[in-house]
Write an enzyme that holds these catalytic residues in place. Sequence first.
Site, PDB file in Angstrom:
ATOM      1  NE  ARG A  38      -3.690  -0.681   2.383  1.00 58.44           N
ATOM      2  CZ  ARG A  38      -3.868  -1.150   3.611  1.00 58.44           C
ATOM      3  NH1 ARG A  38      -3.607  -0.394   4.655  1.00 58.44           N
ATOM      4  NH2 ARG A  38      -4.293  -2.381   3.788  1.00 58.44           N
ATOM      5  NE  ARG A  42      -7.030   5.011   2.598  1.00 60.01           N
ATOM      6  CZ  ARG A  42      -7.721   4.435   3.573  1.00 60.01           C
ATOM      7  NH1 ARG A  42      -8.759   5.054   4.099  1.00 60.01           N
ATOM      8  NH2 ARG A  42      -7.351   3.247   4.034  1.00 60.01           N
ATOM      9  NE  ARG A  51      -9.406   6.878  -6.258  1.00 59.74           N
ATOM     10  CZ  ARG A  51      -9.738   6.237  -5.144  1.00 59.74           C
ATOM     11  NH1 ARG A  51      -8.827   5.556  -4.465  1.00 59.74           N
ATOM     12  NH2 ARG A  51     -10.981   6.248  -4.718  1.00 59.74           N
ATOM     13  CG  ASP A  87      -9.612  -3.461  -4.459  1.00 65.07           C
ATOM     14  OD1 ASP A  87     -10.398  -4.432  -4.352  1.00 65.07           O
ATOM     15  OD2 ASP A  87      -9.356  -2.715  -3.505  1.00 65.07           O
ATOM     16  CE1 TYR A 162     -13.039  -8.073   1.898  1.00 67.46           C
ATOM     17  CE2 TYR A 162     -11.350  -9.193   0.613  1.00 67.46           C
ATOM     18  CZ  TYR A 162     -11.712  -8.270   1.582  1.00 67.46           C
ATOM     19  OH  TYR A 162     -10.733  -7.551   2.226  1.00 67.46           O
TER      20      TYR A 162
END
Length: 355
Positions: A38, A42, A51, A87, A162
Site C-alpha cells: 500500500r 492515502r 483520486r 484492488d 468477501y
Amino acid sequence: MTPAPELPPAPQLPPGESDLVRAARGLPVQRTPVWFMRQAGRSLPEYRALRAGTAMLDACQDPDLVTEITLQPVRRHGVDAAILFSDIVLPLVVAGMDIEIKPGIGPVVAQPVRSVADVHALPLLDPDRLDFLATAVRSLVRELGPVPLIGFAGAPFTLATYLIEGGPSKEHARTKAFMYAEPEAWAHLMDRLALSAATFLKVQLDAGVSAVQLFDSWAGVLSAADYEQRVLPYSREVFEAIGSRDVPRIHFGVGTGELLPLIGQAGADVVGVDWRVPLDEAARRVGPHRSLQGNLDPAVLLADRATVDREVRRVVEQGRAARGHVFNLGHGVLPDTDPGVLTHVVELVHELSAR
C-alpha cells in the site's frame, strides 16, 4: 592541475537483475531492497489529489491513472520496486460481479455466495476484458526502466471470504461454515477463484512484470489443518498456472505465523511475514529454501524517529537469518503515515545493508 575526469554513471541493471529479484532468489545483493505494501495510497497527498472524484474500482481500470499512481511512491520514496495499483476484488468486478468499494468499509458484494447454485452462477473472467491491465503494465515497464514492477492478485481464500460474507468480516464465520458444510461447492468455488487469479496474473506477466505477489490477507483465520487441506491446494493451483514464467513469486497473508511452514509450499519463492513473528524465527519456520519479506509493524511509523530507527534496525538484523530478505511492512501503509518517514526508512535500510 588538470581536474580529474568525471566518472560515468554506474550502468543501470535490467529489472531481472535488480536487488529485489536477486533477494527473492536468494542471490547476493548490493543492499536490502525495500518496498511497502500500500505504498501507493492515502498516505500520499499527490495520490489523494489525483483520486479526487474517482471511485477506486474506476481508477483501477484507467491505465493512465494506474500508471501515475503506481509511479508516485517510486518518485517520492526511492523504493526498489513498484507494486501495481489495483484492488483484490478487481478480477471479480471485471468478470461481471456487482461489487462496490464503500469508503470506510471496503468491498461490498451485492449478491453474496450462499449456496451451491450461487457458486455455479459465478461469471468467469475473460482475459479479453483485461486490455486496460496489459496497457497499464506495459506503460509502467517503460516508465520504470530498471525498477522492477510487482504484479498483484488476491488469493482464492481471501476472495472467497468477501464473496461469502458479502464484505469485510472479523470472524469469517459464514465462510468457515460454508467450507465445512459444502465441501464440493467449496472446492468448485476455490477452483474458479484460482483460475481467475491465474488469468489476472498471466496478463500482467505477458505485459512485463518482474515479480508477482499473491495476497491471502485473511488466511490467518484458519487452523493449519484447515489451511493445508482446504486452501493450500488452490493457492498452489495459481502458482502452478504461472509456473513456467521465470519470475519470483511472493505469497503473503496476515496473522499467518502458524501457517508459515505451509505457505511456501504453495509455490512461493518469497514468504511474506506480518509483524507478529520475528524474521529470524520466521526463517526457521519457513526453512532455508525460500526468502522472506517483511516485517515492520505499520504502526511503528506513527511513533517518534528514534523508535522508528530502532525497529528498522531490528528488522534488518533479523532478516539476515533468511536466505534473502526484502524489507517491507507487516501489512499496508496506514493512511495517517507521514510520507517523509517512509522515505527515511528506505534510506536507513539502504544505509544499514549496503554491501
